[in-house]
Design an enzyme around this catalytic site. Structure first.
Site, mmCIF file in Angstrom:
data_model
loop_
_atom_site.group_PDB
_atom_site.id
_atom_site.type_symbol
_atom_site.label_atom_id
_atom_site.label_comp_id
_atom_site.label_asym_id
_atom_site.label_seq_id
_atom_site.Cartn_x
_atom_site.Cartn_y
_atom_site.Cartn_z
ATOM 1 N N PHE A 92 36.097 43.534 46.051
ATOM 2 C CA PHE A 92 35.622 43.211 47.445
ATOM 3 C C PHE A 92 34.904 44.493 48.105
ATOM 4 C CE2 PHE A 92 38.892 40.165 46.048
ATOM 5 C CZ PHE A 92 38.532 38.963 46.648
ATOM 6 N N THR A 150 38.945 40.770 40.781
ATOM 7 C CA THR A 150 37.748 40.727 41.597
ATOM 8 C C THR A 150 37.728 41.808 42.689
ATOM 9 O OG1 THR A 150 37.763 38.178 41.589
ATOM 10 C CG2 THR A 150 36.691 39.345 43.563
#
Length: 356
Positions: A256, A254
């Site tokens: 960010f 992921t």
């Protein structure tokens, strides 16, 4: 050398390390004074990247680069806290992957403020209630977080750093695996661990939660229950790790973003994010992307979102390799600008390494 003498040598080295750290921090305090007088930003991503690269080049082993980076992450976190007590807003609750991503960037010496939604993080950065914010923007298997992109359209927040966090799921519980009757987790995590659950916990009662952190908190209170979450959540909620890395795809990552109010200087390995609105017509996207091809600029993300003002009008979000101050990036954007109804540079920032 006798063991006692080796331990004595370690004690002597520790004394030198502590003295040198305090000497470093005395210098940091003076740097903080200079920044305050010049109204400079406390957190400087481009300087952080240079420091990490310099100390990595100095490392001759046997210490691993991962260990060295983790040590310096906390040294620099302590420096940030000495210069100014930073508040970092993140998508909570406590123990979430966004929380972990923020800690991997800022260390343990700054203050973290969990927020219930992404809108509040943008608002806190805008209003000065938070110095920086951390939000998810893209997952390698699930795609972009569309709501994060939508907020950028009307926000003046700048992207000043990115974090790439490898997402590893664990089975967490206070009870042995054979006694588990209920399993709590977020729906995406359940989906990402489907094969493992089917093999090792085929008969458990599955409950979907709003977040993995909430799942861990619930499992900590209920008998014969477990949660699928990150080990970080297990530490916070007092759960034991029964199994690690149970996700079906071990490369799940992921991305960010760190939100702030500054534009970092070029480092030579940077990324720029822009968004622009264009009217729907034949060939419009091709024309919009052509300047980047002509300048030899690599695009790493292209996403579209409806404008929500008029049907069939869209905002496009692009990530490209290079800094807004690079001449070829300047030329491409200036060529693109007249073709758009609106264009914003969301940020230029150092390319993120994988989080430690």
């Amino acid at each position: 050398m006798p063991l006692d003498d080796l331990r004595k040598k370690i004690d002597e080295i520790d004394a030198k390390i502590v003295a040198l750290l305090n000497e470093r921090y005395q210098t940091v305090i003076e740097v903080g004074r200079r920044k305050k007088n010049s109204l400079g930003a406390i957190y400087v991503p481009e300087r952080e990247k240079i420091v990490f690269e310099k100390v990595a080049a100095l490392n001759q082993g046997p210490m691993t680069q991962t260990t060295l980076k983790a040590v310096y992450r906390e040294i620099m976190s302590g420096a940030l806290a000495l210069e100014h007590p930073l508040n970092i807003a993140y998508l909570g609750p406590e123990g979430s992957f966004t929380h972990l991503a923020a800690v991997s960037k800022f260390g343990h010496s700054v203050a973290y403020v969990p927020k219930g939604n992404i809108d509040d993080i943008f608002a806190d950065v805008h209003n000065g209630r938070a110095d920086y914010g951390c939000v998810p923007v893209e997952n390698s298997t699930e795609g972009v977080v569309s709501h994060t992109l939508d907020i950028f359209v009307n926000s003046d927040a700048k992207i000043c750093a990115e974090i790439n966090l490898r997402v590893h799921h664990s089975l967490l519980s206070k009870f042995p695996m054979k006694s588990i009757r209920k399993l709590y987790s977020h729906v995406q995590s359940l989906s990402q661990c489907r094969a493992w659950i089917s093999e090792y916990l085929p008969d458990v009662e599955i409950h979907e939660c709003s977040s993995n952190s909430r799942a861990a908190a619930t499992a900590a209170e209920e008998p014969d229950s477990a949660a699928i979450a990150g080990c970080f959540a297990g530490e916070i909620y007092g759960l034991n790790v029964l199994a690690q890395n149970i996700e079906d795809n071990p490369n799940n990552t992921t991305r960010f973003l760190v939100l702030g109010n500054q534009m970092p200087l070029p480092t030579g390995n940077d990324k720029t994010s822009i968004c622009f609105a264009i009217k729907d017509r034949v060939g419009v996207l091709y024309d919009a992307l052509l300047p980047f091809k002509n300048e030899g600029i690599t695009l790493t993300m292209i996403e579209s979102r409806p404008s929500k003002v008029q049907n069939w009008e869209y905002y496009f979000f692009i990530d490209l390799l290079g800094h807004i101050e690079d001449e070829k990036v300047k030329r491409a954007i200036e060529y693109l600008r007249p073709q758009t109804q609106a264009l914003r540079v969301l940020g230029s920032y150092p390319c993120g390494d994988e989080a430690i």
